[in-house]
Design a protein around this motif. Structure first.
Motif, mmCIF file in Angstrom:
data_model
loop_
_atom_site.group_PDB
_atom_site.id
_atom_site.type_symbol
_atom_site.label_atom_id
_atom_site.label_comp_id
_atom_site.label_asym_id
_atom_site.label_seq_id
_atom_site.Cartn_x
_atom_site.Cartn_y
_atom_site.Cartn_z
ATOM 1 N N ASN A 1 1.923 11.326 -10.377
ATOM 2 C CA ASN A 1 1.202 12.606 -10.318
ATOM 3 C C ASN A 1 2.130 13.817 -10.431
ATOM 4 N N ILE B 1 2.594 1.587 -3.425
ATOM 5 C CA ILE B 1 1.696 2.077 -4.473
ATOM 6 C C ILE B 1 1.410 3.569 -4.287
ATOM 7 N N GLU B 2 1.226 3.991 -3.034
ATOM 8 C CA GLU B 2 1.002 5.418 -2.766
ATOM 9 C C GLU B 2 2.202 6.242 -3.231
ATOM 10 N N MET C 1 2.126 6.365 -6.990
ATOM 11 C CA MET C 1 1.107 7.320 -7.449
ATOM 12 C C MET C 1 1.617 8.757 -7.340
ATOM 13 N N THR D 1 0.843 -1.208 0.000
ATOM 14 C CA THR D 1 0.000 0.000 0.000
ATOM 15 C C THR D 1 0.874 1.251 0.000
ATOM 16 N N HIS E 1 -5.077 -1.675 -5.713
ATOM 17 C CA HIS E 1 -5.179 -0.470 -4.892
ATOM 18 C C HIS E 1 -5.972 0.642 -5.573
ATOM 19 N N THR E 2 -5.820 0.770 -6.890
ATOM 20 C CA THR E 2 -6.426 1.908 -7.603
ATOM 21 C C THR E 2 -7.545 1.522 -8.570
ATOM 22 N N PHE F 1 -0.905 -2.528 -7.984
ATOM 23 C CA PHE F 1 -1.396 -1.197 -8.366
ATOM 24 C C PHE F 1 -2.884 -1.259 -8.733
ATOM 25 N N LYS F 2 -3.254 -2.273 -9.504
ATOM 26 C CA LYS F 2 -4.656 -2.400 -9.907
ATOM 27 C C LYS F 2 -5.544 -2.725 -8.707
ATOM 28 N N TYR G 1 -3.553 4.525 -15.342
ATOM 29 C CA TYR G 1 -3.615 5.607 -14.342
ATOM 30 C C TYR G 1 -2.893 6.848 -14.845
ATOM 31 N N ASN H 1 -6.863 0.536 -11.535
ATOM 32 C CA ASN H 1 -6.272 0.751 -12.861
ATOM 33 C C ASN H 1 -4.844 0.207 -12.895
#
Length: 379
Positions: free
Chosen positions: A336, A328-329, A332, A325, A367-368, A364-365, A375, A370
């Motif tokens: 971004n 992945i954060e 992301m 987690t 968690h999100t 990733f998928k 993403y 996508n």
């Protein structure tokens, strides 16, 4: 080319590949010597078992060695079980207690002593000719069926427990090792099921079908050996293991005398949870692809048992998912960031602590919703 010649050709090829792989496993320099030796033994015993068509060309009638070759089938699955055990647990050592796995093999041969091993050649021939009426042969087949069932159930239970222990205590991508071992066991289970089914036709009017099934089984065994070799050579990091002294969280909780013992520590757990989350956010230990729960425990000075209860019980997450987690954060955040728009997905996954594209995409998928590529396109 008739089926006899085809059977001989397939047998010779399979024997060569299996014995070559066994030789490779026994001679290659590696710290996983025990695992390699056990799988090499499994391959050798299996090769001896399916060498029947070749042996029949060079032998005259039944013999003691011939019967021992047949009964050696009882050593195959125990060898595979010990191999899986050695792959799952890093502290695996061959111990005297494992001699118990020889019992089916020894029992069958003891049963055969009076009317086969201790008689002359003529009596041996008579035993084979009238084998359908001999009580030893049905006993042989019944024991083999029972052994296959018991050991495959044991292997699947072992893999289930080992995988859960890994998820609760490790955050590397070696979870693929357990997934592959499960697949390998399923394929072996199918092979042995076909082998047992084949015997139905041995003494029936469908003897031709029996012969063709023998060819298919030997070819299948060749495929399994080549598959293993392909995996071992292309993924040398696949076969890694865990500490067998680790306990499942469910077992730890059962060890608590009652739920009030856990409740009494609620305040302490909350403080430790804040400490854990602060450590993860500030120190970013998740960037280490080989992070373990022991590493986290040592860093925040909280016992492994408490860290395990915090994550796997209180947060209701496996340690594997808990760490992913954060990874992945972090991924992301990179995606971004406009200044990092040219950083590739492959570079990102390595930067955040993954070392497998498939594991990164799956996490990733999860968690999100996508994939990383999708993403990025949505931004």
């Amino acid at each position: 080319m008739d089926k006899i010649n085809l059977l001989l050709i397939v047998t010779i090829i399979s024997l060569f590949i299996s014995l070559f792989l066994a030789f490779f496993l026994l001679t290659v320099k590696t710290k996983h010597k025990t695992s390699n030796s056990l799988f090499a033994f499994f391959l050798i015993i299996t090769a001896i078992d399916f060498s029947t068509p070749l042996v029949e060309l060079i032998t005259n009638g039944p013999s003691t060695l011939g019967m021992l070759r047949n009964t050696s089938a009882f050593l195959q699955i125990p060898a595979f079980y010990l191999y899986v055990l050695s792959v799952c647990y890093s502290d695996f050592r061959l111990k005297p207690k494992y001699i118990l796995h020889l019992l089916p093999f020894l029992l069958v041969n003891i049963i055969l002593l009076p009317r086969f091993y201790l008689v002359d050649a003529a009596a041996k021939l008579n035993f084979i000719v009238h084998r359908q009426s001999m009580i030893e042969i049905p006993t042989f087949h019944i024991l083999f069926h029972i052994q296959i069932l018991v050991y495959f159930v044991a292997v699947f239970m072992l893999l289930k427990r080992a995988k859960k222990l890994y998820l609760e205590n490790y955050a590397g991508t070696n979870i693929n090792s357990y997934n592959w071992l499960f697949q390998f066991t399923v394929v072996l289970c199918i092979l042995y099921s076909i082998t047992l089914f084949k015997n139905i036709f041995k003494f029936s009017e469908y003897s031709d079908l029996f012969e063709w099934m023998k060819i298919g089984i030997i070819a299948f065994q060749l495929f399994i050996a080549c598959w293993y070799l392909f995996k071992a050579l292309n993924h040398p990091g696949l076969f890694r293991n865990i500490d067998s002294n680790l306990k499942l969280v469910s077992d730890i909780i059962l060890e608590e005398k009652n739920n009030s013992a856990l409740a009494a520590n609620e305040k302490e757990y909350n403080e430790e949870l804040i400490k854990l989350k602060q450590f993860m956010a500030e120190e970013k230990p998740f960037l280490n692809p080989s992070l373990t729960i022991q590493d986290v425990s040592a860093a925040i000075k909280v016992p492994v048992r408490d860290v395990s209860l915090l994550i796997n019980h209180k947060l209701e997450q496996h340690f594997y998912d808990f760490v992913n987690t954060y990874r992945i954060e972090h991924a992301m955040a990179i995606l971004n960031d406009p200044s990092k728009s040219k950083v590739t997905i492959l570079e990102i996954l390595y930067e955040v602590g993954f070392n497998s594209k498939s594991s990164f995409n799956t996490a990733f998928k999860k968690h999100t919703g996508n994939t990383p590529t999708s993403y990025r396109k949505l931004l």
